[in-house]
Design a protein around this motif. Sequence first.
Motif, PDB file in Angstrom:
ATOM      1  N   HIS A 166      42.882  27.737  56.193  1.00 31.64           N
ATOM      2  CA  HIS A 166      42.113  27.054  55.152  1.00 31.64           C
ATOM      3  C   HIS A 166      41.744  27.954  53.980  1.00 31.64           C
ATOM      4  O   HIS A 166      40.935  27.552  53.146  1.00 31.64           O
ATOM      5  N   GLY A 167      42.304  29.152  53.911  1.00 35.39           N
ATOM      6  CA  GLY A 167      41.921  30.096  52.868  1.00 35.39           C
ATOM      7  C   GLY A 167      42.464  29.732  51.500  1.00 35.39           C
ATOM      8  O   GLY A 167      43.485  29.067  51.361  1.00 35.39           O
ATOM      9  N   VAL A 168      41.747  30.172  50.480  1.00 31.46           N
ATOM     10  CA  VAL A 168      42.141  29.970  49.083  1.00 31.46           C
ATOM     11  C   VAL A 168      42.584  31.328  48.553  1.00 31.46           C
ATOM     12  O   VAL A 168      41.842  32.307  48.636  1.00 31.46           O
ATOM     13  N   GLU A 169      43.793  31.396  48.020  1.00 30.61           N
ATOM     14  CA  GLU A 169      44.303  32.669  47.515  1.00 30.61           C
ATOM     15  C   GLU A 169      44.004  32.789  46.026  1.00 30.61           C
ATOM     16  O   GLU A 169      44.170  31.839  45.269  1.00 30.61           O
ATOM     17  N   THR A 170      43.543  33.974  45.628  1.00 28.11           N
ATOM     18  CA  THR A 170      43.256  34.250  44.226  1.00 28.11           C
ATOM     19  C   THR A 170      43.478  35.733  43.967  1.00 28.11           C
ATOM     20  O   THR A 170      43.737  36.500  44.888  1.00 28.11           O
ATOM     21  N   LEU A 171      43.358  36.134  42.717  1.00 31.48           N
ATOM     22  CA  LEU A 171      43.486  37.542  42.356  1.00 31.48           C
ATOM     23  C   LEU A 171      42.102  38.135  42.152  1.00 31.48           C
ATOM     24  O   LEU A 171      41.266  37.560  41.460  1.00 31.48           O
ATOM     25  N   ALA A 172      41.881  39.277  42.747  1.00 26.44           N
ATOM     26  CA  ALA A 172      40.621  40.005  42.588  1.00 26.44           C
ATOM     27  C   ALA A 172      40.911  41.307  41.856  1.00 26.44           C
ATOM     28  O   ALA A 172      42.002  41.859  41.960  1.00 26.44           O
ATOM     29  N   VAL A 173      39.931  41.793  41.141  1.00 24.98           N
ATOM     30  CA  VAL A 173      40.065  43.044  40.417  1.00 24.98           C
ATOM     31  C   VAL A 173      39.436  44.150  41.248  1.00 24.98           C
ATOM     32  O   VAL A 173      38.283  44.045  41.678  1.00 24.98           O
ATOM     33  N   CYS A 174      40.207  45.206  41.494  1.00 25.36           N
ATOM     34  CA  CYS A 174      39.712  46.352  42.256  1.00 25.36           C
ATOM     35  C   CYS A 174      38.703  47.110  41.401  1.00 25.36           C
ATOM     36  O   CYS A 174      39.011  47.542  40.293  1.00 25.36           O
ATOM     37  N   ARG A 175      37.482  47.260  41.887  1.00 23.04           N
ATOM     38  CA  ARG A 175      36.432  47.961  41.146  1.00 23.04           C
ATOM     39  C   ARG A 175      36.177  49.372  41.675  1.00 23.04           C
ATOM     40  O   ARG A 175      35.736  50.234  40.930  1.00 23.04           O
ATOM     41  N   GLU A 176      36.459  49.581  42.974  1.00 24.44           N
ATOM     42  CA  GLU A 176      36.176  50.887  43.570  1.00 24.44           C
ATOM     43  C   GLU A 176      37.077  51.095  44.780  1.00 24.44           C
ATOM     44  O   GLU A 176      37.293  50.189  45.571  1.00 24.44           O
ATOM     45  N   GLY A 181      40.684  48.629  38.414  1.00 18.40           N
ATOM     46  CA  GLY A 181      41.117  47.792  37.303  1.00 18.40           C
ATOM     47  C   GLY A 181      42.369  46.990  37.597  1.00 18.40           C
ATOM     48  O   GLY A 181      42.677  46.055  36.864  1.00 18.40           O
ATOM     49  N   GLU A 182      43.113  47.329  38.646  1.00 19.92           N
ATOM     50  CA  GLU A 182      44.308  46.562  38.992  1.00 19.92           C
ATOM     51  C   GLU A 182      43.934  45.339  39.822  1.00 19.92           C
ATOM     52  O   GLU A 182      42.898  45.316  40.477  1.00 19.92           O
ATOM     53  N   GLU A 183      44.797  44.338  39.783  1.00 20.60           N
ATOM     54  CA  GLU A 183      44.539  43.104  40.521  1.00 20.60           C
ATOM     55  C   GLU A 183      45.144  43.168  41.917  1.00 20.60           C
ATOM     56  O   GLU A 183      46.208  43.750  42.121  1.00 20.60           O
ATOM     57  N   ASN A 208      36.510  47.806  46.978  1.00 22.30           N
ATOM     58  CA  ASN A 208      35.409  46.966  46.511  1.00 22.30           C
ATOM     59  C   ASN A 208      35.964  46.158  45.343  1.00 22.30           C
ATOM     60  O   ASN A 208      36.292  46.717  44.300  1.00 22.30           O
ATOM     61  N   CYS A 209      36.114  44.862  45.547  1.00 14.79           N
ATOM     62  CA  CYS A 209      36.769  43.992  44.559  1.00 14.79           C
ATOM     63  C   CYS A 209      35.841  42.873  44.127  1.00 14.79           C
ATOM     64  O   CYS A 209      34.918  42.505  44.845  1.00 14.79           O
ATOM     65  N   SER A 210      36.141  42.319  42.971  1.00 16.33           N
ATOM     66  CA  SER A 210      35.399  41.141  42.496  1.00 16.33           C
ATOM     67  C   SER A 210      36.397  40.084  42.040  1.00 16.33           C
ATOM     68  O   SER A 210      37.480  40.400  41.566  1.00 16.33           O
ATOM     69  N   PHE A 211      36.001  38.824  42.231  1.00 16.90           N
ATOM     70  CA  PHE A 211      36.820  37.699  41.791  1.00 16.90           C
ATOM     71  C   PHE A 211      35.923  36.513  41.506  1.00 16.90           C
ATOM     72  O   PHE A 211      34.756  36.489  41.869  1.00 16.90           O
ATOM     73  N   VAL A 231      33.506  41.635  47.182  1.00 16.01           N
ATOM     74  CA  VAL A 231      33.881  41.755  48.589  1.00 16.01           C
ATOM     75  C   VAL A 231      34.503  43.115  48.858  1.00 16.01           C
ATOM     76  O   VAL A 231      35.024  43.767  47.962  1.00 16.01           O
ATOM     77  N   LEU A 232      34.427  43.529  50.127  1.00 13.91           N
ATOM     78  CA  LEU A 232      35.132  44.707  50.607  1.00 13.91           C
ATOM     79  C   LEU A 232      36.352  44.218  51.377  1.00 13.91           C
ATOM     80  O   LEU A 232      36.227  43.415  52.297  1.00 13.91           O
TER      81      LEU A 232
END
Length: 109
Positions: free
Chosen positions: A42-52, A90-92, A65-68, A78-79
């Motif tokens: 049931h997961g939703v796939e998306t692109l997150a930006v790597c912050r750390e 900065g990469e997705e 450590n990513c954000s989306f 999320v981790l």
Amino acid sequence: MHTTLASTTNYAIPFLTIAVPFGIGSLLFIPRQRRNRRLRKHGVETLAVCRERIRRGGTAVELLNCSFRAADGEEVWVLVTPPEPPPWEGEEVPVVYEARRPSSAESAY
């Protein structure tokens, strides 16, 4: 009197020293297995930006450590476990998250 091999030798101690830790270890991984199964179904796939990139005591990257943005527009941090090779800041990174609980996410790899 009828005796069996098990009654004349004590196999209980070696059996318990192997079976008990294996059983406890298996029980500890059940929540993670259930979460991974839910994300696959049931997961939703998306692109997150790597912050750390997080390292613990070594040179290998252990977590990201990513954000989306979730489907409702909320920004979620999320981790996640990194793919090989780990992305730079900065990469997705493709991630899969639960629609009801976006903070429960994992790398799509």
